[in-house]
Design a protein around this motif. Sequence first.
Motif, PDB file in Angstrom:
ATOM      1  N   VAL A 188      -0.283   7.252  -8.242  1.00  0.00           N
ATOM      2  CA  VAL A 188       0.748   7.429  -7.224  1.00  0.00           C
ATOM      3  C   VAL A 188       0.159   7.244  -5.823  1.00  0.00           C
ATOM      4  CG1 VAL A 188       2.422   9.031  -6.235  1.00  0.00           C
ATOM      5  CG2 VAL A 188       2.114   8.918  -8.717  1.00  0.00           C
ATOM      6  N   ALA A 189      -0.977   7.898  -5.558  1.00  0.00           N
ATOM      7  CA  ALA A 189      -1.597   7.791  -4.233  1.00  0.00           C
ATOM      8  C   ALA A 189      -2.063   6.360  -3.965  1.00  0.00           C
ATOM      9  CB  ALA A 189      -2.766   8.768  -4.125  1.00  0.00           C
ATOM     10  N   TRP A 190      -2.634   5.727  -5.010  1.00  0.00           N
ATOM     11  CA  TRP A 190      -3.120   4.349  -4.807  1.00  0.00           C
ATOM     12  C   TRP A 190      -1.965   3.421  -4.473  1.00  0.00           C
ATOM     13  CZ3 TRP A 190      -2.075  -0.289  -7.192  1.00  0.00           C
ATOM     14  CH2 TRP A 190      -2.925  -1.342  -6.897  1.00  0.00           C
ATOM     15  N   PHE A 191      -0.861   3.513  -5.232  1.00  0.00           N
ATOM     16  CA  PHE A 191       0.266   2.624  -4.977  1.00  0.00           C
ATOM     17  C   PHE A 191       0.902   2.911  -3.615  1.00  0.00           C
ATOM     18  CE2 PHE A 191       4.869   2.234  -4.885  1.00  0.00           C
ATOM     19  CZ  PHE A 191       4.976   0.855  -4.930  1.00  0.00           C
ATOM     20  N   HIS A 192       1.045   4.184  -3.273  1.00  0.00           N
ATOM     21  CA  HIS A 192       1.666   4.519  -1.988  1.00  0.00           C
ATOM     22  C   HIS A 192       0.869   3.914  -0.834  1.00  0.00           C
ATOM     23  CE1 HIS A 192       4.156   6.789   0.801  1.00  0.00           C
ATOM     24  NE2 HIS A 192       3.063   7.240   1.400  1.00  0.00           N
ATOM     25  N   ALA A 193      -0.467   3.996  -0.912  1.00  0.00           N
ATOM     26  CA  ALA A 193      -1.301   3.439   0.160  1.00  0.00           C
ATOM     27  C   ALA A 193      -1.191   1.913   0.199  1.00  0.00           C
ATOM     28  CB  ALA A 193      -2.755   3.863  -0.040  1.00  0.00           C
ATOM     29  N   GLN A 194      -1.198   1.258  -0.982  1.00  0.00           N
ATOM     30  CA  GLN A 194      -1.100  -0.198  -1.015  1.00  0.00           C
ATOM     31  C   GLN A 194       0.261  -0.677  -0.514  1.00  0.00           C
ATOM     32  OE1 GLN A 194      -3.471  -2.407  -1.756  1.00  0.00           O
ATOM     33  NE2 GLN A 194      -4.989  -0.807  -2.087  1.00  0.00           N
ATOM     34  N   ARG A 195       1.327   0.029  -0.909  1.00  0.00           N
ATOM     35  CA  ARG A 195       2.673  -0.364  -0.488  1.00  0.00           C
ATOM     36  C   ARG A 195       2.823  -0.234   1.021  1.00  0.00           C
ATOM     37  NH1 ARG A 195       6.608   2.909   0.823  1.00  0.00           N
ATOM     38  NH2 ARG A 195       8.805   2.187   0.868  1.00  0.00           N
ATOM     39  N   ARG A 196       2.370   0.897   1.583  1.00  0.00           N
ATOM     40  CA  ARG A 196       2.490   1.114   3.020  1.00  0.00           C
ATOM     41  C   ARG A 196       1.722   0.039   3.797  1.00  0.00           C
ATOM     42  NH1 ARG A 196       0.618   5.812   3.225  1.00  0.00           N
ATOM     43  NH2 ARG A 196      -1.517   5.308   3.850  1.00  0.00           N
ATOM     44  N   GLN A 197       0.489  -0.256   3.365  1.00  0.00           N
ATOM     45  CA  GLN A 197      -0.319  -1.256   4.062  1.00  0.00           C
ATOM     46  C   GLN A 197       0.314  -2.647   3.957  1.00  0.00           C
ATOM     47  OE1 GLN A 197      -4.370  -1.432   2.736  1.00  0.00           O
ATOM     48  NE2 GLN A 197      -4.867  -3.248   3.938  1.00  0.00           N
ATOM     49  N   THR A 198       0.818  -2.997   2.777  1.00  0.00           N
ATOM     50  CA  THR A 198       1.422  -4.318   2.579  1.00  0.00           C
ATOM     51  C   THR A 198       2.649  -4.505   3.463  1.00  0.00           C
ATOM     52  OG1 THR A 198       0.614  -4.409   0.299  1.00  0.00           O
ATOM     53  CG2 THR A 198       2.442  -5.874   0.872  1.00  0.00           C
ATOM     54  N   LEU A 199       3.539  -3.507   3.481  1.00  0.00           N
ATOM     55  CA  LEU A 199       4.766  -3.636   4.261  1.00  0.00           C
ATOM     56  C   LEU A 199       4.496  -3.579   5.761  1.00  0.00           C
ATOM     57  CD1 LEU A 199       7.242  -1.510   2.095  1.00  0.00           C
ATOM     58  CD2 LEU A 199       6.861  -3.989   2.097  1.00  0.00           C
ATOM     59  N   GLN A 200       3.503  -2.779   6.179  1.00  0.00           N
ATOM     60  CA  GLN A 200       3.164  -2.724   7.600  1.00  0.00           C
ATOM     61  C   GLN A 200       2.636  -4.069   8.104  1.00  0.00           C
ATOM     62  OE1 GLN A 200       0.442   0.542   8.052  1.00  0.00           O
ATOM     63  NE2 GLN A 200       2.052   2.106   8.159  1.00  0.00           N
ATOM     64  N   GLU A 201       1.962  -4.806   7.247  1.00  0.00           N
ATOM     65  CA  GLU A 201       1.416  -6.108   7.635  1.00  0.00           C
ATOM     66  C   GLU A 201       2.426  -7.234   7.455  1.00  0.00           C
ATOM     67  OE1 GLU A 201      -2.058  -6.649   5.318  1.00  0.00           O
ATOM     68  OE2 GLU A 201      -3.221  -5.106   6.349  1.00  0.00           O
ATOM     69  N   GLY A 202       3.673  -6.883   7.126  1.00  0.00           N
ATOM     70  CA  GLY A 202       4.693  -7.913   6.938  1.00  0.00           C
ATOM     71  C   GLY A 202       4.590  -8.622   5.609  1.00  0.00           C
ATOM     72  N   GLY A 203       3.968  -7.978   4.647  1.00  0.00           N
ATOM     73  CA  GLY A 203       3.800  -8.582   3.333  1.00  0.00           C
ATOM     74  C   GLY A 203       5.006  -8.364   2.444  1.00  0.00           C
ATOM     75  N   VAL A 204       4.823  -8.642   1.148  1.00  0.00           N
ATOM     76  CA  VAL A 204       5.911  -8.562   0.186  1.00  0.00           C
ATOM     77  C   VAL A 204       5.393  -7.895  -1.086  1.00  0.00           C
ATOM     78  CG1 VAL A 204       5.434 -10.864  -0.736  1.00  0.00           C
ATOM     79  CG2 VAL A 204       7.694  -9.891  -1.016  1.00  0.00           C
ATOM     80  N   VAL A 205       6.269  -7.101  -1.732  1.00  0.00           N
ATOM     81  CA  VAL A 205       5.948  -6.449  -3.000  1.00  0.00           C
ATOM     82  C   VAL A 205       6.627  -7.241  -4.113  1.00  0.00           C
ATOM     83  CG1 VAL A 205       6.112  -4.342  -4.378  1.00  0.00           C
ATOM     84  CG2 VAL A 205       5.759  -4.192  -1.896  1.00  0.00           C
ATOM     85  N   VAL A 206       5.839  -7.688  -5.104  1.00  0.00           N
ATOM     86  CA  VAL A 206       6.346  -8.484  -6.212  1.00  0.00           C
ATOM     87  C   VAL A 206       6.483  -7.588  -7.436  1.00  0.00           C
ATOM     88  CG1 VAL A 206       5.963 -10.480  -7.692  1.00  0.00           C
ATOM     89  CG2 VAL A 206       5.239 -10.542  -5.298  1.00  0.00           C
ATOM     90  N   LEU A 207       7.698  -7.462  -7.957  1.00  0.00           N
ATOM     91  CA  LEU A 207       7.957  -6.709  -9.189  1.00  0.00           C
ATOM     92  C   LEU A 207       7.996  -7.710 -10.335  1.00  0.00           C
ATOM     93  CD1 LEU A 207      10.786  -4.303  -7.976  1.00  0.00           C
ATOM     94  CD2 LEU A 207       8.338  -3.847  -8.102  1.00  0.00           C
ATOM     95  N   LEU A 208       6.974  -7.663 -11.208  1.00  0.00           N
ATOM     96  CA  LEU A 208       6.867  -8.582 -12.335  1.00  0.00           C
ATOM     97  C   LEU A 208       7.473  -7.902 -13.565  1.00  0.00           C
ATOM     98  CD1 LEU A 208       5.872 -11.352 -13.106  1.00  0.00           C
ATOM     99  CD2 LEU A 208       3.650 -10.358 -13.658  1.00  0.00           C
ATOM    100  N   PHE A 209       8.665  -8.333 -13.946  1.00  0.00           N
ATOM    101  CA  PHE A 209       9.402  -7.670 -15.019  1.00  0.00           C
ATOM    102  C   PHE A 209       9.005  -8.227 -16.375  1.00  0.00           C
ATOM    103  CE2 PHE A 209      12.191  -6.930 -11.370  1.00  0.00           C
ATOM    104  CZ  PHE A 209      12.470  -5.575 -11.530  1.00  0.00           C
TER     105      PHE A 209
END
Length: 702
Positions: free
Chosen positions: A546-567
């Motif tokens: 949970v902590a790892w994902f929260h940190a990665q998500r926050r950093q990615t979105l702050q840098e204008g990145g995108v989160v890819v959900l691979l279903f």
Amino acid sequence: MPVTWFLLSLALGRSPIVLSLERLVGPQDATHCSPGLSCHLWDSDILCLPGDIVPAPGPVLAPTHLQTELVLRCRKETYCDLCVRVAVHLAVHGHWEEPEDEEKFGGAADSGVEEPRNASLQAQVVLSFQAYPTARCVLLEVQVPAALVQFGQSVGSVVYDCFEAALGSEVRIWSYTQPRYEKELNLTQQLPALPWLNVSADGDNVHLVLNVSEEQHFGLSLYWNQVQGPPKPRWHKNLTGPQIITLNHTDLVPCLCIQVWPLEPDSVRTNICPFREDPRAHQNLWRAARLRLLTLQSWLLDAPCSLPAEATLCWQAPGGDPCQPLVPPLSWENVTVDKVLEFPLLKVHPNLCVQVNSWEKLQLQECLWADSLGPLKDDVLLLETRGPQDNRSLCALEPSGCTSLPSKASTRAARLGEYLLQDLQSGQCLQLWDDDLGALWACPMDKYIHKRWALLWLACLLFAAALSLILLLKKDHAKGWLRLLKQDVRSGAAAARGRAALLLYSADDSGFERLVGALASALCQLPLRVAVDLWSRREMSAQGPVAWFHAQRRQTLQEGGVVVLLFSPGAVALCSEWLQDGVSAPGAHGPHDAFRASLSCVLPDFLQGRAPGRYVGACFDRLLHPDSVPALFRTVPVFSLPSQLPDFLGALQEPRAPRPGRLQERAEQVSRALQPALDSYFHPPGTPAPGRGVGPGAGDGT
């Protein structure tokens, strides 16, 4: 090779011709001769050495004529070999020399001279037989009594049973005496072929034409013949009468064989492999061959057929330069198909690849560890060579060769040689291999590249400060110039680093994880910075999912990145579970399952409408249809890969997307990198592809 009675009847004709062939029982060779002669067959074959012609000392036996006959040598009643019986006709050549005393005085010679003329003649007759790939020579001893010795007259024949030969082969037979008094006799004969089977080419297709009678019922099977282990069936069917089986030329491999048998109780099956020497079949064999990683240090070669090959490790540097074989210090190792092999490595590295050669030609190369360890790194490989008396030397492997360290050359490794040696002594280099003769070390170059970028940015900052001072003198235009400068700096920094992308997936199984790793590695070749839990297991274990994902998500979105959900099917099941219950079953997931842990942070973005522009969905063709994704997550684009790769890559790019032609090139590049992993996942090695077989009606055979 023993041939069934069914095939001999097809090749030699229908009864009564076939039935007229004499049958020999037992595997032993034999000889017999005309009445009045005595003959004997040596127990073993001899070397085929005719030697030179020598003068005859008097009357000698010499072969005058060769005659052949087809017979059957049967080990069982319906399990026979086609055999060539050879009859050698002999005659007496030469004459006795008259004594000088008899010519001078006109008298007869004494009894001591007459005695040899009344003696029997003996000869050693050699029969030489060649029918590719067989070559044999046998020795027959023949004795003719004195009563039958008549100069220039035939004395009879000696018969040898028999030389085995294959249907359709060309046989060559020689006969001479030992020692050789005359030129040898020779005979060439073409044995009956298999008229019921003919292989013909028609463009990209190959036709197996079976010309059998309309009332003949038989079974036909295509299979891969294996040197070790049982054959691998590909297709079989029960047929009647003439047939034409169409094969695609890409299905041909050297070990593709045909098995045919009459549809009768307890019938014997006969095997024929017509593509062993076909060049197309050998090319297809290497196209189908794959290297498969089993553990971090063990792997094997998957291929339909056995093949002569040897393998070694090579070092693949980023940038597209050829992979450089590590021979020496490593050596080439013989490779056997489907046999586990190991390289004596201490550690593995994504830049280490396996090269497979056959007949000194590179046939296969794969970087087996790139999917699990991430993309290629800009590391330098150091080769340490150890000599006597603790002497050692170091060189850095570069495209131009191995540069000695320290060196005054103008290469990159030579310029950084002092720093590389310091890193090696301080333990910052990773030791990959070690033995008495040397060692291999991988030293990172990232920090030196960062230093260069730092100096470049410092120069840019100094230039910007000087420009700002100049613009301050012109207050009316200062704000506009500063605004443009700020935008250019931000866009330049983003373009240099590439857009950030966080890849989330459900670890359904190890095969799907390898597929995800291949996709992430392919995306890293583009201007994207990909983060995936597969490459950060140690960090995620220390922080918690949970902590790892929260940190990665926050950093990615702050840098204008995108989160890819691979279903995947597993991911859809987890999403449905969360949407229904709001929680997951405790203890039902592993310690590295970031997808399950991420749902608690992802769902609020979708429920509150913040997902568009920040999230993208994807799934793999033939594994999951986009319509199977829960409706909540279809509020953002969901792409099917690889069929919608151009649109998917367009969604991952910065708002200022590249030209359509450039985007298509990147999609083709990712597709090529992803295809081997897709083939391995959907078509495991050694099993035919679903919906695609060999021959007509593939997949419906029994």
